[in-house]
Design an enzyme around this catalytic site. Sequence first.
Site, PDB file in Angstrom:
ATOM      1  N   ASP A   1       0.981   5.148   5.942  1.00  0.00           N
ATOM      2  CA  ASP A   1       0.752   3.809   5.479  1.00  0.00           C
ATOM      3  C   ASP A   1       1.692   2.908   6.597  1.00  0.00           C
ATOM      4  O   ASP A   1       2.060   3.308   7.804  1.00  0.00           O
ATOM      5  CB  ASP A   1       1.341   3.638   4.300  1.00  0.00           C
ATOM      6  CG  ASP A   1       2.786   3.954   4.130  1.00  0.00           C
ATOM      7  OD1 ASP A   1       3.636   3.880   5.131  1.00  0.00           O
ATOM      8  OD2 ASP A   1       3.464   3.582   2.982  1.00  0.00           O
TER       9      ASP A   1
ATOM     10  N   GLU B   1      -4.184  -1.398  -3.385  1.00  0.00           N
ATOM     11  CA  GLU B   1      -3.663  -0.232  -2.680  1.00  0.00           C
ATOM     12  C   GLU B   1      -4.934   0.113  -1.830  1.00  0.00           C
ATOM     13  O   GLU B   1      -5.065   0.928  -0.874  1.00  0.00           O
ATOM     14  CB  GLU B   1      -3.482   0.731  -3.768  1.00  0.00           C
ATOM     15  CG  GLU B   1      -2.006   0.634  -4.371  1.00  0.00           C
ATOM     16  CD  GLU B   1      -0.851   0.816  -3.331  1.00  0.00           C
ATOM     17  OE1 GLU B   1      -0.967   1.582  -2.280  1.00  0.00           O
ATOM     18  OE2 GLU B   1       0.379   0.528  -3.714  1.00  0.00           O
TER      19      GLU B   1
END
Length: 169
Positions: free
Chosen positions: A37, A28
């Site tokens: 994202d 992550e």
Amino acid sequence: MIRRLAKIGVPVLAGSVAIGGAVVGHFEGKRNEAYRDAVGVVTICYGHTGSARLGQTLSDEECQRLLEEDLGEAFEAVDEHVTVELPPTRQAALASFVYNVGEGAFQRSTLLRRLNAGRIQDACNELRRWVYAGGRKLRGLVRRREVERALCLYDTTQVAATAANADEG
């Protein structure tokens, strides 16, 4: 494969939470400022989306707290839906997977059905199918799923039993 896991900081002989935290943290990454994202979802810290909003900035301590909370929820989902015994590495791999795709996707997955049917290798191999986001195959997801798959297939209880048998002989 174990050397590759160690290279990215995954402590395969540690407990499931330490393993899961290492995998999630590595893949992550941490960004203290909110961003969109790869598929446009507003995200902050270690992939947290629940309360993230653009313009938000959080401290390292707040990011760590969110990681612990989100990872705890992922482990709870694994515990709730899996009916077979899991070694720590497999539990960690599944928690990392749930952290990334969500409990609902895990609950509906062929991976879970195969796992609960005792088809461990088939279940772990299912991880390789989960490499798409927004219809695109993402290199980062391919790498993450390979690590999760290796952990899923790696059974520390078998390694300990083999070592114990070697000591006796």
